[in-house]
Motif scaffolding. Structure first.
Motif, short mmCIF file in Angstrom:
data_model
loop_
_atom_site.label_atom_id
_atom_site.label_comp_id
_atom_site.label_asym_id
_atom_site.label_seq_id
_atom_site.Cartn_x
_atom_site.Cartn_y
_atom_site.Cartn_z
N PRO A 75 0.83 -1.21 0.00
CA PRO A 75 0.00 0.00 0.00
C PRO A 75 0.86 1.26 0.00
CG PRO A 75 -0.82 -1.58 1.60
CD PRO A 75 0.48 -2.12 1.12
N VAL A 76 0.51 2.23 -0.84
CA VAL A 76 1.25 3.48 -0.96
C VAL A 76 0.32 4.65 -0.70
CG1 VAL A 76 2.52 5.02 -2.51
CG2 VAL A 76 2.94 2.55 -2.59
N LEU A 77 0.68 5.47 0.29
CA LEU A 77 -0.02 6.72 0.58
C LEU A 77 0.88 7.87 0.15
CD1 LEU A 77 -2.18 8.55 1.82
CD2 LEU A 77 -1.20 8.08 4.08
N MET A 78 0.47 8.60 -0.87
CA MET A 78 1.27 9.73 -1.36
C MET A 78 1.01 10.97 -0.51
SD MET A 78 1.57 9.68 -5.50
CE MET A 78 2.84 8.63 -6.24
N LEU A 79 2.09 11.65 -0.14
CA LEU A 79 2.02 12.89 0.64
C LEU A 79 2.68 13.98 -0.19
CD1 LEU A 79 3.29 11.43 4.04
CD2 LEU A 79 0.92 11.66 3.29
N THR A 80 1.93 15.01 -0.56
CA THR A 80 2.47 16.00 -1.49
C THR A 80 1.78 17.35 -1.37
OG1 THR A 80 2.81 16.48 -3.84
CG2 THR A 80 0.88 15.17 -3.26
N ALA A 81 2.49 18.38 -1.80
CA ALA A 81 1.90 19.72 -1.86
C ALA A 81 1.11 19.94 -3.13
CB ALA A 81 3.02 20.77 -1.75
N LYS A 82 1.21 19.01 -4.09
CA LYS A 82 0.48 19.14 -5.36
C LYS A 82 -0.98 18.79 -5.10
CE LYS A 82 4.51 17.89 -8.16
NZ LYS A 82 4.60 19.13 -8.92
N ASP A 83 -1.87 19.79 -5.30
CA ASP A 83 -3.24 19.61 -4.84
C ASP A 83 -4.30 19.71 -5.94
OD1 ASP A 83 -3.01 22.28 -5.36
OD2 ASP A 83 -3.75 22.97 -3.41
N THR A 84 -3.90 19.74 -7.21
CA THR A 84 -4.91 19.83 -8.27
C THR A 84 -5.49 18.46 -8.54
OG1 THR A 84 -3.41 19.42 -10.12
CG2 THR A 84 -3.58 21.69 -9.31
N LEU A 85 -6.66 18.44 -9.18
CA LEU A 85 -7.27 17.17 -9.54
C LEU A 85 -6.36 16.37 -10.46
CD1 LEU A 85 -9.63 15.19 -9.57
CD2 LEU A 85 -10.67 16.56 -11.39
N ASP A 86 -5.72 17.04 -11.42
CA ASP A 86 -4.82 16.33 -12.33
C ASP A 86 -3.67 15.68 -11.57
OD1 ASP A 86 -6.35 16.95 -14.53
OD2 ASP A 86 -5.12 18.66 -15.16
N ASP A 87 -3.14 16.38 -10.56
CA ASP A 87 -2.06 15.80 -9.76
C ASP A 87 -2.54 14.54 -9.04
OD1 ASP A 87 -0.13 17.76 -10.35
OD2 ASP A 87 -0.95 19.11 -8.83
#
Length: 228
Positions: A75-87
């Motif tokens: 299982p992978v939980l991505m943590l990121t500042a990229k917040d657009t739907l495309d991201d």
């Protein structure tokens, strides 16, 4: 349970590491994508926390290689500042199981992580749990011992479910507290009090106590034939 943190921000990584360790996990941290992919492939993990913007190799590529080349289903939980739907769609498209935007709450990370691990282990809709003469239906939370219905408060039901999901295994205090209350508790009396209530309900008329205290560590539930 071992958790791999792939995150290049030292402050975020340290907060995640400390929170997960306090919750009873065994975390490991890497700060770049190449090393992170190597560790993700070369060891067994209950889940991976993966930043997107990483030096050496971005998180999307790490996740894609993990799925397509290494054939790993961790299982992978991505943590990121990229917040657009495309991201977000890109994250899922590269094989992520969940996506959490920075800044985030550590409690939410813990809740999402626990849900991912349970789903991966096939525990989302489990069958009836049985330990000795105690049975529990996780869907209805009905509990019986030797055919007799046991009534329990909500948090005691949650504690019992956690213990019965891992019979004979010691569950650490911090792990139980995080699962039931959302974080480790500063005062251990709360958990101890709920365990006392649970034990009293499970031992009517002098029945043997199936819940063992492992001093300084936590608790476990044993089949009645193994209980002291």
């Amino acid at each position: 349970m071992r958790i791999l943190i792939i995150e290049d921000d030292p402050a975020i990584a340290a907060n995640l590491y400390d929170y997960l360790e306090a919750a009873g996990y065994v975390p490991e941290h890497t700060a770049d994508g190449v090393t992170g992919l190597h560790r993700a492939v070369s060891a067994q993990w209950s889940a991976i926390l993966l930043d997107v913007s990483l030096p050496g190799m971005d998180g999307f590529t790490v996740c894609r290689k993990l799925r397509e080349e290494a054939r790993k289903d961790t299982p992978v939980l991505m943590l990121t500042a990229k917040d657009t739907l495309d991201d977000k769609l890109a994250g899922f498209g590269h094989g992520a199981d969940d996506y959490l935007v920075k800044p985030f709450s550590l409690k939410e990370v813990g809740a999402r992580l626990a849900a991912l691990i349970k789903r991966h282990q096939g525990q989302v809709v489990p069958g009836a749990l049985r330990v000795g003469d105690i049975s529990m239906d996780p869907r209805t939370l009905d509990v019986e011992r030797a055919g007799k219905v046991i009534r329990l408060p909500r948090k005691c039901l949650h504690l019992l479910q956690l213990l019965m999901s891992a019979p004979g295994q010691v569950l650490r205090r911090a792990e139980l507290e995080t699962a039931v209350w959302g974080e480790p508790l500063p005062d251990s009396d709360t958990l101890r009090s709920h365990m006392h209530t649970l034990r009293r309900a499970l031992t009517p008329d002098g029945a043997a106590n199936p819940i063992e205290t492992v001093h300084g560590i936590g608790y476990r539930i044993n089949a009645i034939s193994d209980a002291p």
